[in-house]
Design a protein around this motif. Structure first.
Motif, mmCIF file in Angstrom:
data_model
loop_
_atom_site.group_PDB
_atom_site.id
_atom_site.type_symbol
_atom_site.label_atom_id
_atom_site.label_comp_id
_atom_site.label_asym_id
_atom_site.label_seq_id
_atom_site.Cartn_x
_atom_site.Cartn_y
_atom_site.Cartn_z
ATOM 1 N N ARG A 562 53.706 21.272 45.645
ATOM 2 C CA ARG A 562 53.147 21.254 46.998
ATOM 3 C C ARG A 562 53.347 19.869 47.598
ATOM 4 N N ASP A 563 53.351 19.820 48.935
ATOM 5 C CA ASP A 563 53.406 18.555 49.656
ATOM 6 C C ASP A 563 52.289 18.538 50.682
ATOM 7 N N ASP A 564 52.342 17.613 51.622
ATOM 8 C CA ASP A 564 51.270 17.506 52.610
ATOM 9 C C ASP A 564 51.177 18.727 53.515
ATOM 10 N N ALA A 565 52.292 19.469 53.633
ATOM 11 C CA ALA A 565 52.300 20.620 54.541
ATOM 12 C C ALA A 565 51.925 21.919 53.851
ATOM 13 N N GLY A 566 52.488 22.184 52.685
ATOM 14 C CA GLY A 566 52.275 23.491 52.090
ATOM 15 C C GLY A 566 52.641 23.545 50.622
ATOM 16 N N GLU A 567 52.917 24.779 50.150
ATOM 17 C CA GLU A 567 53.153 25.014 48.730
ATOM 18 C C GLU A 567 54.515 25.660 48.510
ATOM 19 N N PHE A 568 54.983 25.549 47.283
ATOM 20 C CA PHE A 568 56.307 26.039 46.902
ATOM 21 C C PHE A 568 56.189 26.709 45.539
ATOM 22 N N LEU A 569 56.512 28.004 45.488
ATOM 23 C CA LEU A 569 56.507 28.755 44.235
ATOM 24 C C LEU A 569 57.926 29.251 43.975
ATOM 25 N N HIS A 570 58.368 29.179 42.713
ATOM 26 C CA HIS A 570 59.744 29.599 42.435
ATOM 27 C C HIS A 570 59.921 29.931 40.962
ATOM 28 N N PHE A 571 61.011 30.690 40.678
ATOM 29 C CA PHE A 571 61.410 30.936 39.291
ATOM 30 C C PHE A 571 62.930 30.954 39.213
ATOM 31 N N TYR A 572 63.439 30.808 37.982
ATOM 32 C CA TYR A 572 64.883 30.756 37.752
ATOM 33 C C TYR A 572 65.294 31.866 36.805
ATOM 34 N N THR A 573 66.484 32.428 37.069
ATOM 35 C CA THR A 573 67.060 33.390 36.131
ATOM 36 C C THR A 573 67.844 32.620 35.065
ATOM 37 N N PRO A 574 68.184 33.270 33.964
ATOM 38 C CA PRO A 574 69.119 32.644 33.026
ATOM 39 C C PRO A 574 70.472 32.422 33.702
ATOM 40 N N THR A 575 71.284 31.589 33.085
ATOM 41 C CA THR A 575 72.603 31.256 33.627
ATOM 42 C C THR A 575 73.644 32.285 33.203
ATOM 43 N N LEU A 576 74.427 32.736 34.172
ATOM 44 C CA LEU A 576 75.586 33.581 33.884
ATOM 45 C C LEU A 576 76.825 32.747 34.167
ATOM 46 N N GLY A 577 77.530 32.356 33.126
ATOM 47 C CA GLY A 577 78.696 31.500 33.305
ATOM 48 C C GLY A 577 78.303 30.148 33.852
ATOM 49 N N GLU A 578 78.613 29.908 35.133
ATOM 50 C CA GLU A 578 78.319 28.627 35.768
ATOM 51 C C GLU A 578 77.340 28.764 36.927
ATOM 52 N N VAL A 579 76.585 29.876 36.964
ATOM 53 C CA VAL A 579 75.708 30.087 38.099
ATOM 54 C C VAL A 579 74.427 30.783 37.672
ATOM 55 N N PHE A 580 73.343 30.478 38.365
ATOM 56 C CA PHE A 580 72.084 31.202 38.176
ATOM 57 C C PHE A 580 71.435 31.372 39.536
ATOM 58 N N VAL A 581 70.358 32.154 39.564
ATOM 59 C CA VAL A 581 69.651 32.432 40.810
ATOM 60 C C VAL A 581 68.247 31.851 40.720
ATOM 61 N N GLU A 582 67.813 31.276 41.811
ATOM 62 C CA GLU A 582 66.440 30.812 41.966
ATOM 63 C C GLU A 582 65.807 31.637 43.075
ATOM 64 N N VAL A 583 64.576 32.072 42.873
ATOM 65 C CA VAL A 583 63.826 32.779 43.911
ATOM 66 C C VAL A 583 62.670 31.885 44.335
#
Length: 613
Positions: A562-583
């Motif tokens: 979080r910062d002075d303005a708001g909050e941030f929630l996220h998760f990461y997928t495992p890596t496939l080759g050279e790329v992964f996804v963050e939500v």
């Protein structure tokens, strides 16, 4: 000195890139097997002018008893320059201790040096080094030039020596353009270190640093200066990178700077077409209005499509003319998956980015003028034209039309009806795309994204990982519609490459309810990147969060900031080759990228990579 290789290789690369001329750096000439006459012939063959020879050090500001030897050396340099065919010699201010500190006496020495130079038809461009013992500002150097009052003696203006001292260029516009013999440009990041080390290792091309070069060029335009504008870049990375790529990047930087200067002069009420200096501007940059698509190229099609399904994407269709190309969609997010059959050794990777712009044709023309390499893309006559260019890291970037309601017309090629739009979903768009950069192309990437996509850099950050510091630089469009963090990872032992999948690229998808996305993905069998229990215990200490909320985060594998303005929630997928996804889910105006959590990700990915061997 901007380029790697021999003097002959540098000249050929500069000519191939489209430069008009080069400076000759004395150390390059000294070690060259080519005679000055041969180099002069090579320059003529390549269509290059040899605009300056440099440097002539310790030539003025010396004790009277040492000055005759300075003139002896000067005669030898002038004779060499006549053989070489160049007529401007850079004379540096003195950096030694015990130098002459009387301006009138220094001017007298410059005048005497001008008399010698005149015998050979040579002009002397006097430059104030930022670390000069007595003369270290451009105003001081120019004042001494005026005192010398010799037709063969003028000033060399060097942007690094001006801005690195915190100086301004106010007053340049009042200078007599006939007394400005040469202009050297260098940009640089703002650093807190001694100026000499800063100068020798960290200069970059215009647009890749923090100096206001547009102000300098605008004032020069006002004077009517029409002489050479040169790049003088000391940079460890440039001197190790491919000579042809660096030359192209250098010319791109000058074209971009000329365009920026033309705009600034016009906005100030000036005339960019005033003779003798005409500023050629480019068509206006086509800033991205939205993300169009992301393309994953893979030889493991089943693994990629399974992960997309687990995240909630649905297959929207197969391309009608391109084999093994399909599009997956969820809400406004479109991910093209293409099966890579050309090179079975290539891992899954983020191959292309598509952005929607107002006029793709104008965007493509601007890219061409900025020397971007185009993508050779096959298409049928009735298919949507997508102009593509290759970024410095090899990623393809395509300019597409905005389409009706933001839905791209190319979707019809996959059997979809663009008029139907995209179904509602938990995903609200592409939050950002993180690109890993080879260390030697990082500065090039910053200028590329600035000049072509009108993205602008935010302050960079260093993130600690198990293999060393990872430098992160966010490039973003106005309003944050498109955000591209650039990551420069530590160099591996071989060829400066990344240490494999420990530093992959990733796609960050924005959503409206990250808990719902996470629970849906888990039900469909997606295993998230592991987060240690220690992390959640630390969250309580850092933010004084409600224990039930922390338990919700931990049970769903979510990270928090979080910062002075708001909050941030996220998760990461495992890596496939050279790329992964963050939500990610941004709440109440949070503007960051969860940087405090990056070490958790890097460590987890490092362990994941080690397990895979």
């Amino acid at each position: 000195m901007c380029l790697s290789g021999t003097l002959e290789e540098k000249m050929r690369a500069a000519a191939a890139a489209g430069f008009d001329g080069v400076e000759v750096f004395e150390p390059d000439l000294v070690v060259s097997p080519s005679s000055p006459e041969q180099l002069r012939e090579l320059a003529a063959e390549l269509g290059l002018s040899l605009d300056m020879y440099q440097p002539f050090r310790d030539g003025v500001e010396v004790a009277p008893e040492a000055f005759p030897d300075s003139l002896r050396r000067l005669r030898a340099k002038c004779e060499l320059m006549n053989r070489l065919g160049t007529s401007v010699l850079l004379v540096c201010s003195n950096v030694a201790t015990g130098v002459l500190e009387d301006d009138a006496a220094i001017a007298e020495q410059l005048r005497a040096a001008g008399d010698v130079a005149d015998e050979y038809g040579i002009d002397l461009a006097y430059e104030a080094l930022a670390w000069g013992a007595h003369v270290n500002t451009w105003r001081h150097a120019h004042r001494i030039v005026e005192l010398a009052d010799h037709p063969r003696v003028g000033t060399c203006l060097d942007s690094f020596h001006i801005f690195s001292r915190g100086d301004t260029v106010e007053g340049v516009e009042a200078c007599d353009p006939r007394k400005i013999f040469f202009v050297q440009l260098a940009d640089a990041p703002l650093l807190t270190q001694d100026v000499l080390s800063w100068s020798r290792h960290h200069r970059v091309f215009p647009g890749e640093g923090d100096f206001d070069l547009v102000d300098l060029l605008g004032r020069l335009h006002e004077t009517g200066y029409a002489g050479p504008v040169s790049l003088e870049i000391f940079n460890d990375s440039f001197r190790q990178a491919d000579v042809h790529r660096t030359a192209v990047d250098g010319l791109r930087s000058l074209r971009w700077l000329e365009d920026q200067t033309a705009d600034a002069v016009r906005e100030a009420g000036g005339d960019p077409d005033r003779p003798p200096l005409v500023l050629t501007d480019l068509p206006a940059p086509q800033a991205p209005r939205a993300w169009d698509f992301l393309e994953l190229r893979t030889r493991e099609l089943g693994h990629v499509t399974r992960m997309l399904h687990q995240l909630g994407f649905a297959l929207a269709g197969h391309h009608r003319s391109k084999d093994q190309v399909q599009v997956w969609a969820q809400g406004p997010v479109r991910i093209i998956v293409s099966e890579d059959s050309r090179d079975s050794a290539q891992p899954t990777r983020l191959a292309a980015l598509g952005v929607q712009v107002t006029d793709p044709d104008v965007a493509a023309y601007r890219a061409q003028r900025l020397l971007a390499q185009t993508v050779d893309r096959a298409q049928l006559p009735d298919e949507t034209v997508l102009h593509g260019v290759v970024a410095p890291d090899g990623t393809e970037i395509f300019f597409g039309p905005t389409g009706d309601r933001g839905v791209p017309p190319w979707l019809v090629e996959f059997g979809a009806d663009p008029r139907e739009g995209a179904p509602e979903s938990l995903f609200t768009g592409v939050d950002h795309v993180n690109l890993a950069q080879p260390w030697q192309h990082y500065d090039e990437a910053v200028l590329f994204l600035t000049s072509l996509l009108d993205l602008h850099p935010a302050p960079s950050q260093d993130v600690a990982g198990p293999s060393g510091l990872v430098r992160s630089q966010v490039m973003r469009s106005a309003g944050g519609v498109v955000r591209i963090p650039l990551n420069v990872a530590p160099m591996a032992a071989e060829q400066g490459a990344f240490t494999g999948a420990a530093y992959p690229e990733h796609i960050a998808l924005a959503c409206s309810d990250i808990v719902a996305v996470a629970q849906r993905a888990r039900r469909r069998g997606l295993a998230f990147l592991p987060v240690p229990t220690n992390y959640y215990e630390d969250l309580v200490a850092r933010f004084d969060l409600d224990p039930d909320f922390v338990a919700l985060l931990e049970s769903n594998g979510l990270l928090y900031d979080r910062d002075d303005a708001g909050e941030f929630l996220h998760f990461y997928t495992p890596t496939l080759g050279e790329v992964f996804v963050e939500v990610v889910e941004r709440r109440n105006g949070y503007e960051g990228y969860g940087a405090p959590n990056a070490p958790v990700r890097l460590a987890s990915q490092y362990r994941e990579f080690a397990r895979k061997g």
